[in-house]
Design a protein around this motif. Sequence first.
Motif, PDB file in Angstrom:
ATOM      1  N   CYS A  13      35.569  12.650  32.209  1.00 53.10           N
ATOM      2  CA  CYS A  13      34.709  12.726  31.030  1.00 53.10           C
ATOM      3  C   CYS A  13      33.716  13.879  31.115  1.00 53.10           C
ATOM      4  CB  CYS A  13      33.974  11.409  30.818  1.00 53.10           C
ATOM      5  SG  CYS A  13      32.744  11.056  32.062  1.00 53.10           S
TER       6      CYS A  13
ATOM      7  N   CYS B 174      32.337  14.642  36.444  1.00 52.45           N
ATOM      8  CA  CYS B 174      33.467  13.740  36.398  1.00 52.45           C
ATOM      9  C   CYS B 174      34.701  14.479  35.883  1.00 52.45           C
ATOM     10  CB  CYS B 174      33.140  12.561  35.489  1.00 52.45           C
ATOM     11  SG  CYS B 174      34.514  11.450  35.254  1.00 52.45           S
TER      12      CYS B 174
ATOM     13  N   CYS C 132      36.399   5.624  34.665  1.00 57.25           N
ATOM     14  CA  CYS C 132      37.002   6.951  34.593  1.00 57.25           C
ATOM     15  C   CYS C 132      38.031   7.135  35.706  1.00 57.25           C
ATOM     16  CB  CYS C 132      35.923   8.020  34.720  1.00 57.25           C
ATOM     17  SG  CYS C 132      35.065   8.312  33.167  1.00 57.25           S
TER      18      CYS C 132
HETATM   19 ZN   LIG Z   1      33.546   9.879  33.847  1.00 62.21          ZN
END
Ligand SMILES: [Zn+2]
Length: 59
Positions: free
Chosen positions: A12, A9, A31
Motif C-alpha cells: 500500500c 509497505c 497487507c
Molecule cells: Zn500496507
Amino acid sequence: MKKTAKHFCPHCQKEVSWQDNPHRPFCSERCKMIDLGSWFSENYKIPGEKKPSEDEEEN
Ligand SMILES: [Zn+2]
C-alpha cells in the motif's frame, strides 16, 4: 549509530515503522497476506510466464 531509513509497505506504499513491526516490510498483517496471496495466485494464473531464473538479488 544506525541510520533510520524510512520504509514503505510494498503493498500500500504507506510508511512503515520498522521497529517492533512483526509484519515488515509490510505495514500490517493484512497487507502481508494480500501481497503474498496475489503473489501465489499470479504464479498459478501465469504458468511458465516468468522464469525463476537468476534475478539480481538485493543484499
Ligand atoms: Zn500496507
